[in-house]
Design an enzyme around this catalytic site. Structure first.
Site, PDB file in Angstrom:
ATOM      1  N   CYS A  50       0.822  -1.213   0.000  1.00  0.00           N
ATOM      2  CA  CYS A  50       0.000   0.000   0.000  1.00  0.00           C
ATOM      3  C   CYS A  50       0.854   1.260   0.000  1.00  0.00           C
ATOM      4  CB  CYS A  50      -0.941   0.001   1.200  1.00  0.00           C
ATOM      5  SG  CYS A  50      -0.098  -0.109   2.795  1.00  0.00           S
ATOM      6  N   ASN A  51       2.096   1.154   0.480  1.00  0.00           N
ATOM      7  CA  ASN A  51       2.954   2.335   0.572  1.00  0.00           C
ATOM      8  C   ASN A  51       4.030   2.424  -0.499  1.00  0.00           C
ATOM      9  OD1 ASN A  51       1.803   3.681   2.756  1.00  0.00           O
ATOM     10  ND2 ASN A  51       2.872   2.405   4.241  1.00  0.00           N
ATOM     11  N   ARG A  52       4.227   1.367  -1.283  1.00  0.00           N
ATOM     12  CA  ARG A  52       5.286   1.412  -2.290  1.00  0.00           C
ATOM     13  C   ARG A  52       5.060   0.390  -3.397  1.00  0.00           C
ATOM     14  NH1 ARG A  52      10.141   1.759  -0.259  1.00  0.00           N
ATOM     15  NH2 ARG A  52       9.419   2.069   1.879  1.00  0.00           N
ATOM     16  N   PRO A 111       8.223  -4.097  11.113  1.00  0.00           N
ATOM     17  CA  PRO A 111       8.681  -5.406  10.633  1.00  0.00           C
ATOM     18  C   PRO A 111       7.878  -5.987   9.470  1.00  0.00           C
ATOM     19  CG  PRO A 111       7.378  -5.687  12.620  1.00  0.00           C
ATOM     20  CD  PRO A 111       7.451  -4.199  12.365  1.00  0.00           C
ATOM     21  N   GLN A 112       6.668  -5.453   9.217  1.00  0.00           N
ATOM     22  CA  GLN A 112       5.801  -6.064   8.200  1.00  0.00           C
ATOM     23  C   GLN A 112       6.417  -6.056   6.814  1.00  0.00           C
ATOM     24  OE1 GLN A 112       4.671  -3.902  10.492  1.00  0.00           O
ATOM     25  NE2 GLN A 112       3.295  -5.192  11.693  1.00  0.00           N
ATOM     26  N   THR A 189      -8.032   0.893  15.329  1.00  0.00           N
ATOM     27  CA  THR A 189      -7.050   0.883  16.417  1.00  0.00           C
ATOM     28  C   THR A 189      -7.252  -0.317  17.336  1.00  0.00           C
ATOM     29  OG1 THR A 189      -6.896   3.294  16.366  1.00  0.00           O
ATOM     30  CG2 THR A 189      -6.104   2.200  18.348  1.00  0.00           C
ATOM     31  N   ILE A 190      -8.498  -0.575  17.723  1.00  0.00           N
ATOM     32  CA  ILE A 190      -8.782  -1.725  18.588  1.00  0.00           C
ATOM     33  C   ILE A 190      -8.463  -3.033  17.866  1.00  0.00           C
ATOM     34  CG2 ILE A 190     -10.678  -3.054  19.623  1.00  0.00           C
ATOM     35  CD1 ILE A 190      -9.694  -0.847  21.425  1.00  0.00           C
TER      36      ILE A 190
END
Length: 416
Positions: A50-52, A111-112, A189-190
């Protein structure tokens, strides 16, 4: 041999453009085959998250790889080019090592990304777009990422609210896996908190939410029990840990409700972590003897300290990736020298075979043996010294004393 890395990420492009250049899991197999066909080595790996989105190729032309990316997604060069970054050789190696180590991530040290890079490599192997160089590059990268995590503290400190909440619980309870946890809310978040708890062995979780269906959907994934907000008073006395994050404009837990629960618990301590804004838990709860209440502000101060710690660890990690990228390039150069030696030997043997065949033909036709041997020796000598002679002449004419010295050393002239 030339390694190329071309990419786009959260620092260079908007989410809209990142979505357009991303590769879906069902298409990435064929995409890697297509990309690899544009390289001279047939080697390519696509890392798409999703980020790269990043393309790693061996013996690929940068302009052609960019053109392929634009063609594949049907995008205009003017829209994509300003957001692209590219690396070659050692810089490409170092970049991949930094990415896999979490040094280039939105959350420093997360770490993902290592798992995502490993998954991309597995898909490339399945697609048949991995050979010697890319295989060695990625295997080395995984070792470097592991070294970064074991030799530095980059992953030790929490830098997300959800992770910080769970880390706090781990410090307070000697064995968090045996605790009973009540989660209030069922948002992102939860959900992340629940994931961290499950990863730490917590088996007893209850999720309370205004909408029971939403809580049930989340509970299926984490093996938790779903309840409504109205049922909280029945479950609160059993909870060792309470973590709350809702969008409620008013507090969910009041001092009276918590005080009653503590009495039923015979004053066994209860950790309450309120990560909601506005707050879900009345601040007066902190006045109760056996209640330990922490708010999002407490967590943020921990996160700030931890981020500073991660940045310090990242400096150590940068040194590791730099050193390891040098070592990998040494291996690349050793391959190139082997190729050069093999090519030089092959060329020399071809010259020898040609001249020997010509000499044997002359002998078969009755030519003088001594004359044939002298002619063979002269022709072989001239053929073999032709290229070195040209190189020596060129270096002398240009006044290139460094190259001249290297040539003399290589030809063994300094020994005489």
């Amino acid at each position: 041999m030339s390694l190329v890395a071309i990419g786009i990420n959260h620092k260079t492009a908007t989410v809209d453009l990142r979505e357009k250049v991303a590769f879906s899991p069902d298409k990435i197999h064929d995409a890697m085959k297509s990309l690899a066909s544009r390289t001279r080595s047939g080697e390519a790996v696509i890392v798409s998250t999703c980020n790269r989105t990043e393309l790693y190729c061996n013996n690929g032309d940068e302009a052609d790889i960019i053109a392929w990316l634009e063609e594949y997604h049907g995008l205009d060069h003017k829209d994509v080019a300003p957001c692209l970054y590219n690396y070659h050789g050692q810089d490409a190696v170092r970049h991949l090592m930094r990415v896999a180590s979490g040094l280039d991530s939105l959350i420093l040290g997360e770490p993902q990304i290592l798992g995502q890079v490993k998954q991309a490599f597995v898909k490339a192997k399945e697609a048949g777009t991995v050979a010697l160089t890319i295989d060695r590059l990625f295997q080395n990268t995984f070792s470097v990422a592991k070294k970064v995590r074991t030799d530095t503290e980059i992953g030790a400190a929490a830098v997300s609210v959800a992770f910080a909440a769970v880390s706090m619980a781990k410090h307070i309870f000697s064995s968090i896996s045996t605790t009973k946890v009540l989660l209030i809310g069922a948002g992102e978040t939860i959900e992340l908190v629940a994931k961290h708890l499950k990863d730490n062995g917590v088996a007893s979780m209850v999720v309370a939410n205004r909408t029971l269906e939403r809580a049930q959907g989340m509970c299926e994934e984490f093996g938790a029990t779903a309840i409504t907000l109205a049922q909280i008073p029945d479950y609160l006395p059993k909870a060792d840990i309470v973590i709350s994050s809702t969008a409620s404009p008013l507090p969910i837990l009041g001092k009276g409700m918590v005080e009653k629960a503590l009495k039923q618990r015979r004053h066994q301590p209860m950790l309450l972590v309120d990560i909601a804004v506005p707050r879900d838990i009345e601040p007066e709860v902190a006045d109760l003897d056996d209640a330990f209440l922490y708010t999002v502000d407490d967590l943020h101060s921990i996160i700030e300290q931890n981020m500073a710690s991660r940045k310090e660890a990242a400096e150590q990690a940068e040194v590791i990736t730099e050193e390891q990228s040098f070592l990998f390039m040494d291996w690349i150069r050793s391959l190139e020298s082997v190729d050069s030696i093999r090519e030089y030997r092959s060329q020399s043997m071809a010259v020898k075979d040609e001249l020997v065949e010509r000499a044997l033909n002359k002998l078969a036709q009755g030519s003088d043996t001594e004359q044939v041997l002298i002619e063979l020796a002269n022709r072989l000598t001239n053929k073999l010294i032709h290229a070195p002679t040209q190189a020596l002449t060129a270096a002398s004419r240009q006044g290139d004393l460094n190259t001249l010295g290297q040539l003399r050393s290589a030809l063994g002239l300094d020994k005489h």
